[in-house]
Design a protein around this motif. Structure first.
Motif, PDB file in Angstrom:
ATOM      1  N   LEU A  13      64.378 -48.483 -11.842  1.00 50.73           N
ATOM      2  CA  LEU A  13      63.427 -50.107 -11.514  1.00 50.73           C
ATOM      3  C   LEU A  13      65.212 -50.902 -12.312  1.00 50.73           C
ATOM      4  N   ASN A  14      66.051 -50.339 -13.411  1.00 49.48           N
ATOM      5  CA  ASN A  14      67.499 -51.011 -13.506  1.00 49.48           C
ATOM      6  C   ASN A  14      68.150 -50.839 -12.197  1.00 49.48           C
ATOM      7  N   GLU A  15      67.971 -49.629 -11.030  1.00 50.05           N
ATOM      8  CA  GLU A  15      68.814 -49.276  -9.547  1.00 50.05           C
ATOM      9  C   GLU A  15      68.108 -50.865  -9.340  1.00 50.05           C
ATOM     10  N   LEU A  16      67.396 -50.918  -9.115  1.00 45.40           N
ATOM     11  CA  LEU A  16      66.212 -51.737  -7.876  1.00 45.40           C
ATOM     12  C   LEU A  16      66.874 -54.024  -8.613  1.00 45.40           C
ATOM     13  N   ILE A  17      66.616 -53.536  -9.762  1.00 43.08           N
ATOM     14  CA  ILE A  17      67.390 -55.367  -9.733  1.00 43.08           C
ATOM     15  C   ILE A  17      68.234 -55.153 -10.322  1.00 43.08           C
ATOM     16  N   HIS A  18      69.405 -54.129 -10.225  1.00 38.39           N
ATOM     17  CA  HIS A  18      71.060 -54.161 -10.252  1.00 38.39           C
ATOM     18  C   HIS A  18      70.740 -54.978  -8.188  1.00 38.39           C
ATOM     19  N   ARG A  19      70.840 -53.896  -7.415  1.00 36.76           N
ATOM     20  CA  ARG A  19      70.714 -54.551  -6.133  1.00 36.76           C
ATOM     21  C   ARG A  19      70.013 -56.133  -5.935  1.00 36.76           C
ATOM     22  N   ALA A  20      68.722 -55.740  -6.279  1.00 35.29           N
ATOM     23  CA  ALA A  20      68.579 -57.029  -6.161  1.00 35.29           C
ATOM     24  C   ALA A  20      69.257 -58.466  -6.305  1.00 35.29           C
ATOM     25  N   GLU A  21      69.392 -58.362  -8.203  1.00 33.86           N
ATOM     26  CA  GLU A  21      71.009 -59.135  -7.880  1.00 33.86           C
ATOM     27  C   GLU A  21      72.102 -59.151  -7.285  1.00 33.86           C
ATOM     28  N   ALA A  22      73.321 -58.657  -6.463  1.00 37.36           N
ATOM     29  CA  ALA A  22      73.666 -58.491  -6.069  1.00 37.36           C
ATOM     30  C   ALA A  22      73.685 -58.836  -4.941  1.00 37.36           C
ATOM     31  N   ARG A  23      72.234 -58.954  -4.418  1.00 41.99           N
ATOM     32  CA  ARG A  23      71.735 -59.269  -2.631  1.00 41.99           C
ATOM     33  C   ARG A  23      71.919 -60.181  -3.083  1.00 41.99           C
ATOM     34  N   LYS A  24      71.294 -61.470  -4.404  1.00 40.02           N
ATOM     35  CA  LYS A  24      71.564 -62.583  -4.706  1.00 40.02           C
ATOM     36  C   LYS A  24      72.306 -63.487  -4.514  1.00 40.02           C
ATOM     37  N   HIS A  25      73.568 -62.843  -4.886  1.00 40.61           N
ATOM     38  CA  HIS A  25      74.828 -63.382  -5.057  1.00 40.61           C
ATOM     39  C   HIS A  25      75.281 -62.974  -3.806  1.00 40.61           C
ATOM     40  N   GLU A  26      75.003 -62.065  -3.155  1.00 38.97           N
ATOM     41  CA  GLU A  26      75.746 -62.333  -1.843  1.00 38.97           C
ATOM     42  C   GLU A  26      75.345 -63.665  -0.790  1.00 38.97           C
ATOM     43  N   LEU A  27      74.082 -63.849  -1.262  1.00 35.63           N
ATOM     44  CA  LEU A  27      73.062 -65.163  -0.758  1.00 35.63           C
ATOM     45  C   LEU A  27      73.166 -66.058  -1.176  1.00 35.63           C
ATOM     46  N   ALA A  28      74.000 -66.647  -2.243  1.00 26.48           N
ATOM     47  CA  ALA A  28      74.490 -67.648  -2.868  1.00 26.48           C
ATOM     48  C   ALA A  28      75.809 -67.907  -2.306  1.00 26.48           C
ATOM     49  N   LYS A  29      76.961 -67.042  -2.190  1.00 28.15           N
ATOM     50  CA  LYS A  29      78.369 -66.933  -1.835  1.00 28.15           C
ATOM     51  C   LYS A  29      77.594 -67.742  -0.389  1.00 28.15           C
ATOM     52  N   GLU A  30      77.061 -67.082   0.445  1.00 30.20           N
ATOM     53  CA  GLU A  30      76.938 -67.121   1.881  1.00 30.20           C
ATOM     54  C   GLU A  30      76.850 -68.886   2.402  1.00 30.20           C
ATOM     55  N   LYS A  31      75.730 -68.931   1.202  1.00 30.90           N
ATOM     56  CA  LYS A  31      75.396 -70.392   1.547  1.00 30.90           C
ATOM     57  C   LYS A  31      76.244 -71.247   1.045  1.00 30.90           C
ATOM     58  N   ILE A  32      77.114 -70.829  -0.222  1.00 29.44           N
ATOM     59  CA  ILE A  32      78.181 -72.065  -0.646  1.00 29.44           C
ATOM     60  C   ILE A  32      79.182 -72.207   0.331  1.00 29.44           C
ATOM     61  N   GLY A  33      79.705 -71.029   1.745  1.00 29.65           N
ATOM     62  CA  GLY A  33      80.931 -71.340   2.472  1.00 29.65           C
ATOM     63  C   GLY A  33      80.345 -71.936   3.969  1.00 29.65           C
ATOM     64  N   LYS A  34      78.755 -71.821   3.701  1.00 24.75           N
ATOM     65  CA  LYS A  34      77.907 -72.953   5.292  1.00 24.75           C
ATOM     66  C   LYS A  34      78.338 -74.076   4.325  1.00 24.75           C
ATOM     67  N   VAL A  35      77.891 -74.223   3.417  1.00 25.14           N
ATOM     68  CA  VAL A  35      78.287 -75.829   3.175  1.00 25.14           C
ATOM     69  C   VAL A  35      79.843 -76.409   2.953  1.00 25.14           C
ATOM     70  N   ARG A  36      80.286 -75.604   2.585  1.00 24.18           N
ATOM     71  CA  ARG A  36      82.182 -75.555   2.485  1.00 24.18           C
ATOM     72  C   ARG A  36      82.240 -76.442   3.877  1.00 24.18           C
ATOM     73  N   GLU A  37      82.347 -75.833   5.044  1.00 20.74           N
ATOM     74  CA  GLU A  37      82.728 -75.639   6.561  1.00 20.74           C
ATOM     75  C   GLU A  37      81.949 -76.427   6.202  1.00 20.74           C
ATOM     76  N   LYS A  38      81.095 -76.993   6.194  1.00 19.76           N
ATOM     77  CA  LYS A  38      79.936 -78.221   6.774  1.00 19.76           C
ATOM     78  C   LYS A  38      81.131 -79.513   5.954  1.00 19.76           C
ATOM     79  N   ILE A  39      81.355 -79.683   4.551  1.00 19.52           N
ATOM     80  CA  ILE A  39      81.682 -80.176   3.865  1.00 19.52           C
ATOM     81  C   ILE A  39      83.434 -80.319   4.638  1.00 19.52           C
ATOM     82  N   VAL A  40      84.114 -79.609   5.152  1.00 24.33           N
ATOM     83  CA  VAL A  40      85.639 -79.468   5.917  1.00 24.33           C
ATOM     84  C   VAL A  40      85.027 -80.495   7.113  1.00 24.33           C
ATOM     85  N   ALA A  41      84.018 -80.110   7.694  1.00 24.24           N
ATOM     86  CA  ALA A  41      84.172 -80.898   9.179  1.00 24.24           C
ATOM     87  C   ALA A  41      83.704 -82.298   9.080  1.00 24.24           C
ATOM     88  N   LEU A  42      82.900 -82.660   8.314  1.00 24.85           N
ATOM     89  CA  LEU A  42      82.574 -84.282   7.655  1.00 24.85           C
ATOM     90  C   LEU A  42      83.945 -84.510   7.397  1.00 24.85           C
TER      91      LEU A  42
END
Length: 105
Positions: A13-42
């Motif tokens: 369970l601890n391993e699953l939680i750790h992996r889920a948290e890591a994936r959550k942070h990866e998704l957040a970073k990807e979203k931040i990158g996409k928003v940053r690209e939109k801001i730069v383009a605008l």
């Protein structure tokens, strides 16, 4: 995607939680990158750079200190612009019978 949580032990369970948290942070970073690209383009489409928009200045002018308006007759080094709280020497001079116009520079 169903995971049987009841069949997992404590370390699994601890391993699953750790992996889920890591994936959550990866998704957040990807979203931040996409928003940053939109801001730069605008910004680029409008003729600005990101530094122009987010440099902290924002086109504001810095305020210069107000020029002194009143001077202490007993000590000419003490002045007051007329803004903010009255200095003690100013209040004391008024209490002693002086007028504001007598203290003008």
């Amino acid at each position: 995607m169903a995971i049987d949580l009841k069949g997992l032990n404590h370390s699994q369970l601890n391993e699953l939680i750790h992996r889920a948290e890591a994936r959550k942070h990866e998704l957040a970073k990807e979203k931040i990158g996409k928003v940053r690209e939109k801001i730069v383009a605008l910004a680029k489409a409008e003729g600005f750079s990101v530094e122009d928009l987010f440099s902290g200045r924002g086109g504001r002018k810095t305020r210069r200190p107000a020029k002194p308006k009143f001077r202490n007759p007993a000590d000419h080094a003490q002045t007051w612009s007329g803004r903010g709280k009255r200095p003690r020497w100013f209040s004391a001079a008024l209490a002693a019978g002086k007028k504001e116009k007598d203290l003008l520079i």
